[in-house]
Design an enzyme around this catalytic site. Sequence first.
Site, PDB file in Angstrom:
ATOM      1  N   THR A 115      69.507  28.045  24.337  1.00 58.72           N
ATOM      2  CA  THR A 115      70.786  28.740  24.166  1.00 58.72           C
ATOM      3  C   THR A 115      70.533  30.232  24.016  1.00 58.72           C
ATOM      4  O   THR A 115      69.652  30.643  23.256  1.00 58.72           O
ATOM      5  CB  THR A 115      71.516  28.185  22.918  1.00 58.72           C
ATOM      6  OG1 THR A 115      71.683  26.787  23.105  1.00 58.72           O
ATOM      7  CG2 THR A 115      72.864  28.863  22.714  1.00 58.72           C
ATOM      8  N   GLY A 169      59.060  41.060  24.220  1.00 58.91           N
ATOM      9  CA  GLY A 169      58.108  41.525  25.224  1.00 58.91           C
ATOM     10  C   GLY A 169      56.984  40.519  25.445  1.00 58.91           C
ATOM     11  O   GLY A 169      56.536  40.307  26.580  1.00 58.91           O
ATOM     12  N   THR A 170      56.527  39.896  24.378  1.00 59.08           N
ATOM     13  CA  THR A 170      55.416  38.945  24.497  1.00 59.08           C
ATOM     14  C   THR A 170      55.798  37.787  25.410  1.00 59.08           C
ATOM     15  O   THR A 170      55.034  37.399  26.300  1.00 59.08           O
ATOM     16  CB  THR A 170      55.025  38.418  23.096  1.00 59.08           C
ATOM     17  OG1 THR A 170      54.669  39.541  22.283  1.00 59.08           O
ATOM     18  CG2 THR A 170      53.882  37.434  23.159  1.00 59.08           C
ATOM     19  N   CYS A 181      45.525  46.537  16.352  1.00 58.35           N
ATOM     20  CA  CYS A 181      46.897  46.239  16.750  1.00 58.35           C
ATOM     21  C   CYS A 181      47.596  45.556  15.587  1.00 58.35           C
ATOM     22  O   CYS A 181      48.717  45.857  15.232  1.00 58.35           O
ATOM     23  CB  CYS A 181      46.878  45.344  17.976  1.00 58.35           C
ATOM     24  SG  CYS A 181      48.505  44.861  18.470  1.00 58.35           S
ATOM     25  N   SER A 196      61.412  45.055  25.879  1.00 59.35           N
ATOM     26  CA  SER A 196      61.657  44.523  24.539  1.00 59.35           C
ATOM     27  C   SER A 196      62.670  45.406  23.826  1.00 59.35           C
ATOM     28  O   SER A 196      62.516  46.630  23.784  1.00 59.35           O
ATOM     29  CB  SER A 196      60.334  44.489  23.766  1.00 59.35           C
ATOM     30  OG  SER A 196      60.570  44.058  22.453  1.00 59.35           O
ATOM     31  N   GLN A 214      56.860  49.870  26.322  1.00 56.73           N
ATOM     32  CA  GLN A 214      56.884  51.182  25.651  1.00 56.73           C
ATOM     33  C   GLN A 214      57.582  52.255  26.492  1.00 56.73           C
ATOM     34  O   GLN A 214      57.801  53.359  26.003  1.00 56.73           O
ATOM     35  CB  GLN A 214      55.454  51.639  25.334  1.00 56.73           C
ATOM     36  CG  GLN A 214      54.755  50.785  24.299  1.00 56.73           C
ATOM     37  CD  GLN A 214      55.285  50.988  22.877  1.00 56.73           C
ATOM     38  OE1 GLN A 214      55.932  51.991  22.553  1.00 56.73           O
ATOM     39  NE2 GLN A 214      55.018  50.027  22.008  1.00 56.73           N
ATOM     40  N   HIS A 248      63.491  45.817  20.628  1.00 51.71           N
ATOM     41  CA  HIS A 248      63.236  46.505  19.358  1.00 51.71           C
ATOM     42  C   HIS A 248      62.410  47.785  19.502  1.00 51.71           C
ATOM     43  O   HIS A 248      62.166  48.486  18.524  1.00 51.71           O
ATOM     44  CB  HIS A 248      62.619  45.553  18.319  1.00 51.71           C
ATOM     45  CG  HIS A 248      61.176  45.219  18.507  1.00 51.71           C
ATOM     46  ND1 HIS A 248      60.175  45.774  17.742  1.00 51.71           N
ATOM     47  CD2 HIS A 248      60.548  44.366  19.356  1.00 51.71           C
ATOM     48  CE1 HIS A 248      59.003  45.267  18.100  1.00 51.71           C
ATOM     49  NE2 HIS A 248      59.199  44.417  19.083  1.00 51.71           N
TER      50      HIS A 248
HETATM   51  N1  PLP Z   1      53.728  45.023  25.190  1.00 50.50           N
HETATM   52  C1  PLP Z   1      53.594  46.223  24.616  1.00 50.50           C
HETATM   53  C2  PLP Z   1      53.036  47.363  25.401  1.00 50.50           C
HETATM   54  C3  PLP Z   1      53.968  46.411  23.274  1.00 50.50           C
HETATM   55  O1  PLP Z   1      53.817  47.606  22.708  1.00 50.50           O
HETATM   56  C4  PLP Z   1      54.491  45.308  22.561  1.00 50.50           C
HETATM   57  C5  PLP Z   1      54.843  45.430  21.134  1.00 50.50           C
HETATM   58  O2  PLP Z   1      54.092  45.953  20.329  1.00 50.50           O
HETATM   59  C6  PLP Z   1      54.633  44.069  23.226  1.00 50.50           C
HETATM   60  C7  PLP Z   1      54.242  43.973  24.539  1.00 50.50           C
HETATM   61  C8  PLP Z   1      55.191  42.869  22.534  1.00 50.50           C
HETATM   62  O3  PLP Z   1      56.597  42.958  22.403  1.00 50.50           O
HETATM   63  P1  PLP Z   1      57.379  42.039  21.362  1.00 50.50           P
HETATM   64  O4  PLP Z   1      57.062  42.561  20.001  1.00 50.50           O
HETATM   65  O5  PLP Z   1      58.834  42.226  21.711  1.00 50.50           O
HETATM   66  O6  PLP Z   1      56.929  40.645  21.579  1.00 50.50           O
END
Ligand code: PLP
Length: 388
Positions: free
Chosen positions: A237, A71-72, A325, A199, A179, A201
Amino acid sequence: MRRIYLDYAATTPTHPEVVKAMLPYFTEAFGNPSSIYSYGQEAKGAVGEERVKIANLIGDRDDEIVFTSGGTEADNFAIKGVAIANESKGNHIITSLIEHHAVIETYKFLEKRGFKVTYLPVDEYGLIDPGDVKKAVTERTILVSVMYASNEMGTIEPITEIGRITREAGIYFHTDAVQAVGHIPVDVNELGVDLLSMSAHKLYGPKGVGALYIRKGSKLTPFMHGGEQERRRRASTENVPGIVGFGQAAEIAHQEMNEEMERLTCLRDRLIKNLLKRIDHSRLNGHPTMRLPNNVNVSVDYVEGESILLNLDLEGICASTGSACSSSSLEPSHVLLAMGLSHERAHGSLRFSLGKWTTEEEIERVLDALPRIVAKLRAMSPLLKNQR
Ligand code: PLP
């Protein structure tokens, strides 16, 4: 003692079916999707199939899904990608005060490099007013980024309304839906978003893989430079086992979503109602109904969230504070402060996030343990003594 995991918003266990689907891609089907011989082509085929499953989960028909490392990266790619590629049109970008650090820190990075940023406020429930978005847009605005649902207090934002405004103004709209995807219905066309982060996970897939939905025709500067993977949108990759796991998780989430939403909403409301009843000086954070089915965030006055967490852990219950966080930070949550909570209240906040394996019995155990722990801590609390 059997442990009770109530921190599904931090991460979810990987679904056994997901692990099963991934395993062959570490061994017999290990090829590099860029290779032209059969090993490579099998891996390439798998990546293509999983892309379709993810597109199906978010109502995407013929736009793009680019796989990322999570997600990041999806947030960074969307925001920096649009900002850099469209800088000649303007340098004003908008976001909110309650975003995840992956968005906030990216905006701060751009701000230091000359972009003008508007940080939108929220009301006491953590809701953004679409009228504020409209007022903030100028001729120089190129991007709005507002999260779909809060990882901290679960409030679901008025994305469709904001999407209408950005479409009318002809500016890009990104939403961090990390989320929300897999937990509540998400349809990129109904929402009117151009970019959406996911994301794996957070929906019973593996860690280290995510995706960015990109509406056709969007202008984004690539974030990763190198090879020509992902139609030149993202070099490196492909993480084939991870992508296969993500696709499998998306398919399961799609099939089970309605049932899970109903079940979790019942458990969520039971936990909220009884916690507020059994613990005086406690209150719910976030919106009472426009919230994720699995999120409970409460503030308990006169005690520190961290002390409660440690005591819960002794009873085998894993939850999280809303106050930080990363557990190494003792700063109160920027999200709760933006909603107008005092520092004390923000410090006394707790988040329980429920999931696929949460049972009624587990909820009952929390309802038994938490009031006892709070009473014990309050008996020792200087915060309460000062108040009397
Ligand atoms: N954005 C939100 C709203 C999240 O809750 C999170 C994870 O805690 C992220 C982004 C980041 O995702 P990732 O852990 O896959 O980088």
